[in-house]
Scaffold this motif. Sequence first.
Motif, PDB file in Angstrom:
ATOM      1  N   GLU A  88       7.125  23.124  24.183  1.00 40.75           N
ATOM      2  CA  GLU A  88       5.742  22.920  23.740  1.00 40.75           C
ATOM      3  C   GLU A  88       4.770  23.433  24.803  1.00 40.75           C
ATOM      4  O   GLU A  88       4.116  22.660  25.507  1.00 40.75           O
ATOM      5  CB  GLU A  88       5.499  21.426  23.471  1.00 40.75           C
ATOM      6  N   PRO A  89       4.637  24.761  24.933  1.00 40.15           N
ATOM      7  CA  PRO A  89       3.801  25.292  26.012  1.00 40.15           C
ATOM      8  C   PRO A  89       2.310  24.973  25.874  1.00 40.15           C
ATOM      9  O   PRO A  89       1.629  24.829  26.887  1.00 40.15           O
ATOM     10  CB  PRO A  89       4.052  26.800  25.953  1.00 40.15           C
ATOM     11  N   GLU A  90       1.808  24.849  24.656  1.00 41.91           N
ATOM     12  CA  GLU A  90       0.381  24.547  24.494  1.00 41.91           C
ATOM     13  C   GLU A  90       0.079  23.147  24.998  1.00 41.91           C
ATOM     14  O   GLU A  90      -0.903  22.927  25.720  1.00 41.91           O
ATOM     15  CB  GLU A  90      -0.059  24.688  23.024  1.00 41.91           C
ATOM     16  N   ALA A  91       0.913  22.177  24.633  1.00 45.37           N
ATOM     17  CA  ALA A  91       0.732  20.806  25.111  1.00 45.37           C
ATOM     18  C   ALA A  91       0.892  20.763  26.628  1.00 45.37           C
ATOM     19  O   ALA A  91       0.157  20.060  27.326  1.00 45.37           O
ATOM     20  CB  ALA A  91       1.727  19.868  24.437  1.00 45.37           C
ATOM     21  N   ALA A  92       1.845  21.539  27.141  1.00 41.49           N
ATOM     22  CA  ALA A  92       2.063  21.589  28.586  1.00 41.49           C
ATOM     23  C   ALA A  92       0.826  22.127  29.300  1.00 41.49           C
ATOM     24  O   ALA A  92       0.414  21.585  30.329  1.00 41.49           O
ATOM     25  CB  ALA A  92       3.280  22.457  28.900  1.00 41.49           C
ATOM     26  N   ALA A  93       0.238  23.175  28.753  1.00 42.99           N
ATOM     27  CA  ALA A  93      -0.945  23.772  29.382  1.00 42.99           C
ATOM     28  C   ALA A  93      -2.103  22.778  29.420  1.00 42.99           C
ATOM     29  O   ALA A  93      -2.813  22.688  30.430  1.00 42.99           O
ATOM     30  CB  ALA A  93      -1.348  25.044  28.644  1.00 42.99           C
ATOM     31  N   GLN A  94      -2.290  22.014  28.350  1.00 44.35           N
ATOM     32  CA  GLN A  94      -3.363  21.014  28.337  1.00 44.35           C
ATOM     33  C   GLN A  94      -3.129  19.938  29.389  1.00 44.35           C
ATOM     34  O   GLN A  94      -4.045  19.573  30.131  1.00 44.35           O
ATOM     35  CB  GLN A  94      -3.472  20.363  26.958  1.00 44.35           C
ATOM     36  N   LEU A  95      -1.916  19.435  29.453  1.00 42.19           N
ATOM     37  CA  LEU A  95      -1.601  18.397  30.435  1.00 42.19           C
ATOM     38  C   LEU A  95      -1.722  18.928  31.859  1.00 42.19           C
ATOM     39  O   LEU A  95      -2.247  18.242  32.740  1.00 42.19           O
ATOM     40  CB  LEU A  95      -0.194  17.850  30.187  1.00 42.19           C
ATOM     41  N   MET A  96      -1.246  20.146  32.085  1.00 43.76           N
ATOM     42  CA  MET A  96      -1.325  20.722  33.433  1.00 43.76           C
ATOM     43  C   MET A  96      -2.779  20.973  33.805  1.00 43.76           C
ATOM     44  O   MET A  96      -3.169  20.778  34.964  1.00 43.76           O
ATOM     45  CB  MET A  96      -0.505  22.003  33.510  1.00 43.76           C
ATOM     46  N   GLY A  97      -3.582  21.402  32.828  1.00 48.32           N
ATOM     47  CA  GLY A  97      -5.007  21.589  33.088  1.00 48.32           C
ATOM     48  C   GLY A  97      -5.670  20.290  33.515  1.00 48.32           C
ATOM     49  O   GLY A  97      -6.476  20.260  34.451  1.00 48.32           O
ATOM     50  N   ARG A  98      -5.309  19.213  32.854  1.00 52.64           N
ATOM     51  CA  ARG A  98      -5.862  17.898  33.216  1.00 52.64           C
ATOM     52  C   ARG A  98      -5.377  17.486  34.607  1.00 52.64           C
ATOM     53  O   ARG A  98      -6.154  16.955  35.403  1.00 52.64           O
ATOM     54  CB  ARG A  98      -5.473  16.853  32.164  1.00 52.64           C
ATOM     55  N   ALA A  99      -4.110  17.740  34.904  1.00 54.92           N
ATOM     56  CA  ALA A  99      -3.573  17.382  36.218  1.00 54.92           C
ATOM     57  C   ALA A  99      -4.336  18.096  37.325  1.00 54.92           C
ATOM     58  O   ALA A  99      -4.690  17.485  38.343  1.00 54.92           O
ATOM     59  CB  ALA A  99      -2.086  17.717  36.294  1.00 54.92           C
ATOM     60  N   THR A 100      -4.622  19.382  37.124  1.00 53.61           N
ATOM     61  CA  THR A 100      -5.314  20.136  38.170  1.00 53.61           C
ATOM     62  C   THR A 100      -6.806  19.819  38.219  1.00 53.61           C
ATOM     63  O   THR A 100      -7.436  20.051  39.251  1.00 53.61           O
ATOM     64  CB  THR A 100      -5.072  21.649  38.019  1.00 53.61           C
ATOM     65  N   GLN A 101      -7.356  19.270  37.142  1.00 47.88           N
ATOM     66  CA  GLN A 101      -8.727  18.751  37.215  1.00 47.88           C
ATOM     67  C   GLN A 101      -8.746  17.492  38.071  1.00 47.88           C
ATOM     68  O   GLN A 101      -9.666  17.286  38.866  1.00 47.88           O
ATOM     69  CB  GLN A 101      -9.256  18.400  35.817  1.00 47.88           C
ATOM     70  N   LEU A 102      -7.746  16.656  37.879  1.00 51.69           N
ATOM     71  CA  LEU A 102      -7.680  15.401  38.618  1.00 51.69           C
ATOM     72  C   LEU A 102      -7.336  15.608  40.090  1.00 51.69           C
ATOM     73  O   LEU A 102      -7.750  14.833  40.939  1.00 51.69           O
ATOM     74  CB  LEU A 102      -6.661  14.458  37.970  1.00 51.69           C
ATOM     75  N   ASN A 103      -6.569  16.629  40.379  1.00 51.57           N
ATOM     76  CA  ASN A 103      -6.232  16.962  41.757  1.00 51.57           C
ATOM     77  C   ASN A 103      -6.486  18.458  41.954  1.00 51.57           C
ATOM     78  O   ASN A 103      -5.593  19.273  41.751  1.00 51.57           O
ATOM     79  CB  ASN A 103      -4.777  16.630  42.084  1.00 51.57           C
ATOM     80  N   PRO A 104      -7.710  18.823  42.337  1.00 46.58           N
ATOM     81  CA  PRO A 104      -8.070  20.241  42.422  1.00 46.58           C
ATOM     82  C   PRO A 104      -7.632  20.934  43.716  1.00 46.58           C
ATOM     83  O   PRO A 104      -7.972  22.094  43.929  1.00 46.58           O
ATOM     84  CB  PRO A 104      -9.598  20.199  42.320  1.00 46.58           C
ATOM     85  N   GLU A 105      -6.876  20.263  44.563  1.00 44.78           N
ATOM     86  CA  GLU A 105      -6.430  20.869  45.818  1.00 44.78           C
ATOM     87  C   GLU A 105      -5.617  22.134  45.538  1.00 44.78           C
ATOM     88  O   GLU A 105      -4.724  22.116  44.686  1.00 44.78           O
ATOM     89  CB  GLU A 105      -5.574  19.883  46.613  1.00 44.78           C
ATOM     90  N   PRO A 106      -5.893  23.225  46.259  1.00 40.96           N
ATOM     91  CA  PRO A 106      -5.136  24.470  46.039  1.00 40.96           C
ATOM     92  C   PRO A 106      -3.622  24.282  46.201  1.00 40.96           C
ATOM     93  O   PRO A 106      -2.841  24.860  45.444  1.00 40.96           O
ATOM     94  CB  PRO A 106      -5.700  25.423  47.098  1.00 40.96           C
ATOM     95  N   GLY A 107      -3.208  23.497  47.165  1.00 36.96           N
ATOM     96  CA  GLY A 107      -1.782  23.271  47.376  1.00 36.96           C
ATOM     97  C   GLY A 107      -1.121  22.592  46.188  1.00 36.96           C
ATOM     98  O   GLY A 107       0.040  22.871  45.866  1.00 36.96           O
ATOM     99  N   TYR A 108      -1.858  21.722  45.521  1.00 40.40           N
ATOM    100  CA  TYR A 108      -1.331  21.040  44.337  1.00 40.40           C
ATOM    101  C   TYR A 108      -1.117  22.045  43.209  1.00 40.40           C
ATOM    102  O   TYR A 108      -0.088  22.034  42.543  1.00 40.40           O
ATOM    103  CB  TYR A 108      -2.299  19.934  43.905  1.00 40.40           C
ATOM    104  N   ARG A 109      -2.099  22.914  43.016  1.00 39.78           N
ATOM    105  CA  ARG A 109      -1.984  23.963  41.981  1.00 39.78           C
ATOM    106  C   ARG A 109      -0.800  24.871  42.268  1.00 39.78           C
ATOM    107  O   ARG A 109      -0.052  25.235  41.377  1.00 39.78           O
ATOM    108  CB  ARG A 109      -3.263  24.794  41.895  1.00 39.78           C
ATOM    109  N   GLU A 110      -0.654  25.274  43.527  1.00 41.50           N
ATOM    110  CA  GLU A 110       0.436  26.173  43.885  1.00 41.50           C
ATOM    111  C   GLU A 110       1.798  25.513  43.699  1.00 41.50           C
ATOM    112  O   GLU A 110       2.736  26.142  43.212  1.00 41.50           O
ATOM    113  CB  GLU A 110       0.253  26.673  45.320  1.00 41.50           C
ATOM    114  N   ALA A 111       1.901  24.244  44.076  1.00 42.99           N
ATOM    115  CA  ALA A 111       3.166  23.522  43.883  1.00 42.99           C
ATOM    116  C   ALA A 111       3.480  23.392  42.396  1.00 42.99           C
ATOM    117  O   ALA A 111       4.631  23.567  41.977  1.00 42.99           O
ATOM    118  CB  ALA A 111       3.097  22.146  44.540  1.00 42.99           C
ATOM    119  N   ALA A 112       2.458  23.119  41.597  1.00 41.98           N
ATOM    120  CA  ALA A 112       2.657  23.028  40.145  1.00 41.98           C
ATOM    121  C   ALA A 112       3.084  24.383  39.584  1.00 41.98           C
ATOM    122  O   ALA A 112       3.960  24.454  38.717  1.00 41.98           O
ATOM    123  CB  ALA A 112       1.382  22.531  39.463  1.00 41.98           C
ATOM    124  N   ALA A 113       2.484  25.456  40.086  1.00 40.82           N
ATOM    125  CA  ALA A 113       2.848  26.803  39.622  1.00 40.82           C
ATOM    126  C   ALA A 113       4.318  27.092  39.912  1.00 40.82           C
ATOM    127  O   ALA A 113       5.019  27.665  39.067  1.00 40.82           O
ATOM    128  CB  ALA A 113       1.957  27.851  40.292  1.00 40.82           C
TER     129      ALA A 113
END
Length: 188
Positions: A88-113
Amino acid sequence: MSKLLFAAFNEGSSLSMSGHHEAAISAFDKVLAVDPKHFPALTARGSSLARLGRAEEALRCFERAIEVDPSAADPHREAALCQLELGEPEAAAQLMGRATQLNPEPGYREAAAIEVYERGNALLTRGSRRPDKARYRLARYTFELALELSPAYVEAAKALSDVWENLGDTTQRDHYAQLALRLRPAGS
């Protein structure tokens, strides 16, 4: 009662860290039987379930954790990874978008990537036979999400080039191959 909860949670955490996820789940269940909104037990139980490949059950734990604390980024990220496992990539993208809004640190985004990228690779290498078009399409969405999370992620761009090659779109293949070359640091 809180000492018992603390002891059961610590037992579950120790078991999980040592790779005994089934036993850890039982310990977390003890905590949740007393306190169904115990946030750390919900997320730890979800992590153990995910490590056992039980993505649907893990997703339910992370969704409950999000209900308990909607401002916590990690359950959103973990739920997104479960959604990727469930195709379910669309649902995943929404949840990941919310996660990176809640934690906008660049390192968090990179680890998630990196986690998302690893899911894409696992998708293509899972099983004994060559991936079919459906798996390549799902991998495409997964690698696109990784690149969205970390726009300078060379490996994600290279993976997208390979995926597009297998999907038969040479224009997209060349686009991502060129992107990977532009992202590569000088002298590499």
